[in-house]
Design an enzyme around this catalytic site. Structure first.
Site, short mmCIF file in Angstrom:
data_model
loop_
_atom_site.label_atom_id
_atom_site.label_comp_id
_atom_site.label_asym_id
_atom_site.label_seq_id
_atom_site.Cartn_x
_atom_site.Cartn_y
_atom_site.Cartn_z
N CYS A 1 0.86 -1.29 -0.04
CA CYS A 1 0.12 -0.15 0.15
C CYS A 1 0.88 1.48 0.16
CB CYS A 1 -0.96 -0.10 1.08
SG CYS A 1 -2.10 1.31 1.32
N CYS B 1 0.34 6.35 7.27
CA CYS B 1 -1.09 5.56 7.72
C CYS B 1 -0.56 4.79 8.79
CB CYS B 1 -2.02 4.98 6.74
SG CYS B 1 -3.28 4.37 7.41
N CYS C 1 -2.05 -0.14 9.48
CA CYS C 1 -1.58 -1.48 9.48
C CYS C 1 -0.30 -1.31 9.97
CB CYS C 1 -1.47 -1.59 7.78
SG CYS C 1 -2.97 -1.90 6.91
N CYS D 1 -6.32 2.66 0.01
CA CYS D 1 -6.31 1.74 0.86
C CYS D 1 -6.32 0.07 0.31
CB CYS D 1 -7.13 2.13 1.91
SG CYS D 1 -6.90 0.54 3.21
N GLN E 1 -18.71 -9.47 11.13
CA GLN E 1 -17.48 -9.89 11.10
C GLN E 1 -16.89 -9.12 9.68
OE1 GLN E 1 -16.04 -12.00 12.88
NE2 GLN E 1 -17.54 -12.93 13.83
N PHE F 1 -24.17 -15.19 22.81
CA PHE F 1 -23.63 -13.88 22.17
C PHE F 1 -23.92 -14.16 20.61
CE2 PHE F 1 -20.74 -15.13 25.78
CZ PHE F 1 -21.06 -14.05 26.77
N GLU G 1 -28.60 -13.05 23.28
CA GLU G 1 -27.73 -11.90 23.03
C GLU G 1 -28.19 -10.86 23.99
OE1 GLU G 1 -25.82 -8.97 21.90
OE2 GLU G 1 -25.34 -10.69 21.00
N ASP H 1 -19.29 -16.88 21.03
CA ASP H 1 -18.54 -15.91 20.39
C ASP H 1 -18.58 -14.61 21.15
OD1 ASP H 1 -16.95 -14.44 18.66
OD2 ASP H 1 -18.31 -14.25 17.09
N CYS I 1 -11.93 -13.36 19.64
CA CYS I 1 -11.29 -12.41 19.00
C CYS I 1 -10.28 -11.88 20.12
CB CYS I 1 -11.94 -11.02 18.78
SG CYS I 1 -13.11 -10.48 20.23
#
Length: 400
Positions: free
Chosen positions: A52, A58, A61, A135, A235, A262, A282, A330, A356
């Protein structure tokens, strides 16, 4: 001059004396410039040219300067080390990395300027806003929405402040949520309505208030079409979602009754309902309402029930869980300590786990393993390409 010994879990090179050096790799010799950036004297074999053109400025990343195989192994190593910190070992089944130009949801910032407005990401460890029209993270549809986001910024931002702009891809057009302190007047509402039509947006939300919706921004979960509420969790890439869903489906197998903890808007609930009755739990009632509408509008799915419940304060109890053949979990980054303890006590036969946060996952995994569960090999899912973010999926089955 210093030698880089390791890469931290945040993507920073760590030198022999403990100095943290951005955008460096293990084995490299570097010198630090006055601004703290490295001048590489001896590059590592894994160093590549960043794909990139914005990478130098930036901060979106962290590791574009590293080869894909190196990044995949680094992310697998983050998971291994999190488990080792809890005294656990696990096999890594593989690393599923989303391709470039695949992010379907992103949070950008907007700022007014003398000439108009700029929209983009912040520079690393800075409030400086960097325009990123090329990007390599975002879907082309999100990059095409930049003129609309700039126009919104002109209406939403003061000359000194920034606005948050969350944009999500949908077949009906970009879905935009604006974080701003500016009051929504009738004149402004009418102007925003014209903007939505001119730029082909599917929906525009101002703070918590929907302003205009040309057509509901639907997402496909299995055979169901769901219009999530503004700002609802999704996601980050379709490829990442598919990888996680595949792991969950294999884990659940032919279970007839499944509880999805969840559940969000139905990422796992609705595809699983093709073969099983699913109870979706949830904390956000609006997401469950969207899930329920999607289920009722789909054909051929088994029964789906919903329950709005804060699983941190009121986890499902063992006697409530014992009716299910499998559970899907999750949780947010904090994990689900109380819910995991109840699952262990209920001895649900199979638990499909998505996370995550490797650290909170490892903590929860230890509880299940000590309760007699065996952990399957872990699939690492890299949806946030070139970042330090790591997701994973695996399953736990009762021994014996």
């Amino acid at each position: 001059m210093m030698r880089i010994e390791a890469l931290t879990h945040h993507g920073m090179g760590r030198a022999e004396d403990g100095t943290l050096v951005p955008r460096s790799l293990p084995g490299e010799k570097v010198e630090l410039r006055e601004d703290g950036s490295p001048r590489v004297i001896e590059p590592a074999p894994e160093r590549v040219a960043p794909p990139c053109r914005h990478y130098g400025a930036c901060g979106g990343c962290a590791v574009q300067h590293a080869s894909d195989p190196f990044v995949a192994e680094w992310k697998a190593g983050i998971v291994r080390r999190a488990l080792q910190a809890q005294g656990l070992e696990a096999a890594i089944a593989g690393v599923e990395t989303s391709p470039p130009d695949s992010r379907r949801r992103a949070r950008l910032a907007g700022r007014r300027t003398k000439k108009g407005a700029i929209v983009g990401f912040h520079a690393r460890a800075s409030h400086t806003l960097i325009e990123t029209p090329d990007c390599r993270l975002l879907l082309s549809s999100l990059k095409a929405a930049l003129p609309a986001l700039e126009a919104i910024t002109m209406l939403a931002a003061s000359r000194k402040g920034e606005v948050g702009l969350t944009v999500t891809d949908s077949p009906q057009g970009p879905d935009v949520a604006v974080e701003t302190d500016r009051a929504l007047t009738q004149d402004l509402r009418e102007e925003l309505g014209r903007l939505v039509q001119a730029h082909g947006l599917s929906r525009l939300t101002w703070g918590t208030e929907p302003v205009a919706m040309e057509e509901g921004p639907a997402q496909r979960f299995g055979t169901a079409s769901v219009v999530p509420p503004p700002g609802a969790f999704l996601q980050a890439t379709r490829q990442g979602e598919a990888a996680l869903l595949a792991c969950v489906q294999v884990s659940v197998g032919d279970a007839a009754r499944v509880v999805d903890l969840f559940a969000g808007c139905g990422t796992f609930t609705l595809p699983l309902a093709a073969r099983a009755e699913v109870h979706a739990v949830e904390g956000e009632a609006a997401m469950l309402a969207a899930l329920d509408r999607g289920w009722r509008g789909a054909q051929g799915l088994k029964r789906v029930s919903t329950e709005a419940r804060d699983l941190f304060r009121r986890p499902l109890l063992p006697h409530e869980l014992q009716r299910y053949d499998a559970a899907v979990m999750d949780p947010p980054r904090a994990g689900a300590a109380a819910q995991v303890q109840a699952l262990a006590e209920a001895r649900v036969p199979v638990i499909a786990a998505v996370s995550c946060n490797p650290a909170s996952f490892a903590r929860d995994a230890k509880v299940l393993i000590e309760a007699g569960y065996a952990m399957a090999p872990i699939t690492v899912v890299d949806q946030f390409r070139w970042s330090s973010h790591v997701e994973l999926a695996t399953s736990f089955r009762l021994n014996g």
